[in-house]
Write an enzyme that holds these catalytic residues in place. Sequence first.
Site, PDB file in Angstrom:
ATOM      1  N   HIS A 103       0.945  -1.159  -0.053  1.00 42.38           N
ATOM      2  CA  HIS A 103      -0.093   0.115  -0.124  1.00 42.38           C
ATOM      3  C   HIS A 103       0.843   1.390   0.144  1.00 42.38           C
ATOM      4  O   HIS A 103       1.789   1.398   0.732  1.00 42.38           O
ATOM      5  CB  HIS A 103      -0.956   0.034   1.132  1.00 42.38           C
ATOM      6  CG  HIS A 103      -1.906   0.992   1.292  1.00 42.38           C
ATOM      7  ND1 HIS A 103      -2.098   1.945   2.438  1.00 42.38           N
ATOM      8  CD2 HIS A 103      -2.957   1.533   0.551  1.00 42.38           C
ATOM      9  CE1 HIS A 103      -3.093   2.741   2.537  1.00 42.38           C
ATOM     10  NE2 HIS A 103      -3.546   2.472   1.087  1.00 42.38           N
ATOM     11  N   HIS A 106      -0.673  11.495  -1.628  1.00 40.34           N
ATOM     12  CA  HIS A 106      -2.259  11.144  -1.326  1.00 40.34           C
ATOM     13  C   HIS A 106      -3.097  12.308  -1.166  1.00 40.34           C
ATOM     14  O   HIS A 106      -4.230  12.040  -1.492  1.00 40.34           O
ATOM     15  CB  HIS A 106      -1.908  10.176   0.070  1.00 40.34           C
ATOM     16  CG  HIS A 106      -3.213   9.659   0.590  1.00 40.34           C
ATOM     17  ND1 HIS A 106      -4.191  10.344   1.306  1.00 40.34           N
ATOM     18  CD2 HIS A 106      -4.036   8.410   0.374  1.00 40.34           C
ATOM     19  CE1 HIS A 106      -5.192   9.736   1.720  1.00 40.34           C
ATOM     20  NE2 HIS A 106      -5.142   8.529   1.188  1.00 40.34           N
TER      21      HIS A 106
HETATM   22  O1  G3P Z   1      -6.284   1.875  -3.288  1.00 44.08           O
HETATM   23  C1  G3P Z   1      -6.543   1.426  -2.011  1.00 44.08           C
HETATM   24  C2  G3P Z   1      -6.409   2.303  -0.939  1.00 44.08           C
HETATM   25  O2  G3P Z   1      -5.414   3.045  -1.176  1.00 44.08           O
HETATM   26  C3  G3P Z   1      -7.575   3.357  -0.753  1.00 44.08           C
HETATM   27  O3  G3P Z   1      -7.426   4.199   0.117  1.00 44.08           O
HETATM   28  O4  G3P Z   1      -6.825   6.559   1.215  1.00 44.08           O
HETATM   29  O5  G3P Z   1      -5.226   4.673   1.334  1.00 44.08           O
HETATM   30  O6  G3P Z   1      -5.631   5.954  -1.072  1.00 44.08           O
HETATM   31  P1  G3P Z   1      -6.007   5.164   0.488  1.00 44.08           P
HETATM   32 MG    MG Z   2      -4.359   4.640  -2.531  1.00 44.18          MG
END
Ligand code: G3P
Ligand code: MG
Length: 254
Positions: free
Chosen positions: A16, A58
């Site tokens: 992630h 992000h």
């Molecule tokens: O793409 C999955 C996840 O990354 C979505 O949430 O806020 O971590 O980008 P976020």
């Molecule tokens: Mg994400």
Amino acid sequence: MISPRLGWPLPRVFAHRCGGALAPENTLAGLRIAARLGLRAVEFDVMLSADGTPWLIHDETLERTTNGFGRVCESADTRLRVVDAGVCRHPAFAGELLPTLASAASLCRQLGLRVNVEMKPAAGFEALTGEVVARQVRRLWATGELPLVSSFSETALAAARAAVPELPLGCLHQRPPVDWLVRVRELAAWSLHCAPTSVDDDLLRTASAAGIPLLCYTVNDPLTAAALFQRGVAAVFSDRIDCLGENQPRMIET
Ligand code: G3P
Ligand code: MG
């Protein structure tokens, strides 16, 4: 419209934000750590600068993850090129620069990492982000496997679909709405990504019957991940890539 095929085996675990919790989020350092740990796939977030360049970040603003300030969509590339995206996380990563999508693509290709590009449009830039990111992804991965491109923004997804019809798309819904399948089909999306707390038997049954892989974010506990895989979840996004070690690719029919 027929959903485009992903064309590559879907690994169970996506790191992630590049390197999960082991590196500053959305950085090249994270990609290197993910590859070093044997991960086969990574997810990262992409947003447009004031110059329309996709950068890995992000938030709509620079403060949380960099030593810069202000809105990304109002920042010129010349400014973004010098912000430090490492120092906020840990002094050991000081000097880690904010990567462009182009530099991340180049490193992922070099490291053999499969990619999920999550489009994070700033408010008002949804369609532009979809179009620009889709075209750039197509160009950067001109040969080999295309990344999976996802977003919470259906406007961005629709623009990406229109710009590059063959792009595999993923619909992100923290909690899928009752008509999620209609929406996925309208976008000719390949996958549905949601929170693990939204997974129930009905969702699993419907996704499976429709041939739509279900991916869950963010799953950091190996037992939770194992239970989700057991129930039919295809893959998870994780910050704990040090302990979610199931990195063997799992072939699924696409
Ligand atoms: O793409 C999955 C996840 O990354 C979505 O949430 O806020 O971590 O980008 P976020
Ligand atoms: Mg994400």
